[in-house]
Design an enzyme around this catalytic site. Structure first.
Site, PDB file in Angstrom:
ATOM      1  N   GLY A  16     -28.572  58.302  81.683  1.00 33.92           N
ATOM      2  CA  GLY A  16     -27.512  58.953  80.917  1.00 33.92           C
ATOM      3  C   GLY A  16     -28.073  60.079  80.073  1.00 33.92           C
ATOM      4  O   GLY A  16     -29.287  60.156  79.868  1.00 33.92           O
ATOM      5  N   GLU A  92     -35.566  52.143  80.661  1.00 33.15           N
ATOM      6  CA  GLU A  92     -34.825  53.284  80.120  1.00 33.15           C
ATOM      7  C   GLU A  92     -35.264  54.519  80.910  1.00 33.15           C
ATOM      8  O   GLU A  92     -36.447  54.891  80.849  1.00 33.15           O
ATOM      9  CB  GLU A  92     -35.117  53.473  78.627  1.00 33.15           C
ATOM     10  CG  GLU A  92     -34.303  54.574  77.988  1.00 33.15           C
ATOM     11  CD  GLU A  92     -34.489  54.647  76.491  1.00 33.15           C
ATOM     12  OE1 GLU A  92     -35.413  53.999  75.952  1.00 33.15           O
ATOM     13  OE2 GLU A  92     -33.698  55.368  75.845  1.00 33.15           O
TER      14      GLU A  92
END
Ligand code: 8LK
Length: 224
Positions: A16, A92
């Site tokens: 993202g 992540e």
């Protein structure tokens, strides 16, 4: 390729834009014993033998984007190949968003020379061909640029103070083409989209609704 996939955990990459809530999602899962959470090693990028590559990047991206992205690619490779006894590995970002989003964006905005783009792309191709960096699920925190840009300024990570909205818009579009429209680069696993424009409470509610998919818990078949 390392064929020993027996002990390989179910690997989930959280993707993202900057400020889309990836850390919130990762923190939600850090309470689980059998989940290995690998946050982006920003502290490593900030201190490579005393050099703050993140600061160098934002202060002079044309000069430092290859250096920065080469180091990021190494740290992502390190996370992808890290052994763990956990059943699930949550990362992540990934070597994929490094190449397909950040390097791509720097190349498209002419902040990375074609020769530099060619070299880091060859590294990426060699790695993905010869080393097992396969992933099982992509969680895409989908956001609007204006929403995350406001958060970035509020969070005020010192190196990001001067990040213009145009950079966030470019990164958003590049993430959309990759993970939502799926028209730009290979998508290495199924994509689970989460609306990242919502506030923290609503985000946690969304995560709880999909946590079984993220933890690879087969949905309990209702007794027939
Ligand atoms: C894989 C990857 C992560 C990543 C993060 N970043 C930047 C965006 C944020 O300002 C900071 C932390 O995510 O690092 C980057 O420029 N290139 C990247 N490549």
């Amino acid at each position: 390729k390392n064929m020993d996939k027996r002990n390989k955990p179910f690997t989930v990459i959280i993707e993202g834009n900057i400020g889309s809530g990836k850390t919130t999602l990762l923190n939600y899962f850090s309470k689980y014993r059998d989940v290995e959470v690998l946050q982006e090693p920003v502290e490593r990028w900030r201190n490579v033998e005393g050099h703050n590559l993140l600061s160098l990047l934002y202060n002079d991206p044309a000069r430092w984007s290859l250096t920065f992205q080469t180091h990021v690619q190494l740290t992502m490779l390190d996370h992808h190949t890290k052994e763990t006894s956990a059943k699930v590995k949550l990362m992540e970002r990934s070597i994929f968003s490094g190449r397909y989003c950040f390097v791509e964006n720097l190349h498209q905005s002419k902040l990375m020379e074609p020769a530099e783009y060619a070299v880091i792309s060859e590294w990426f191709k060699w790695i993905t061909k010869n080393i097992d960096v396969d992933v099982d699920l992509i969680v895409y925190l989908r956001s609007d640029p204006e929403v995350v840009h406001k958060r970035i300024l509020q969070r005020a990570r010192k190196e990001e103070k001067t990040v213009p909205l145009s950079y966030i818009v470019a990164l958003h579009e590049i993430h959309e083409e990759w993970l939502h429209e799926k028209v730009s680069h290979p998508v290495p696993a199924p994509v689970l989209e989460i609306d990242a424009n919502v506030d923290l409470v609503e985000m946690l509610k969304q995560i709880s609704l999909v946590e079984n998919q993220i933890l690879n818990k087969k949905a309990n078949k209702r007794a027939l």
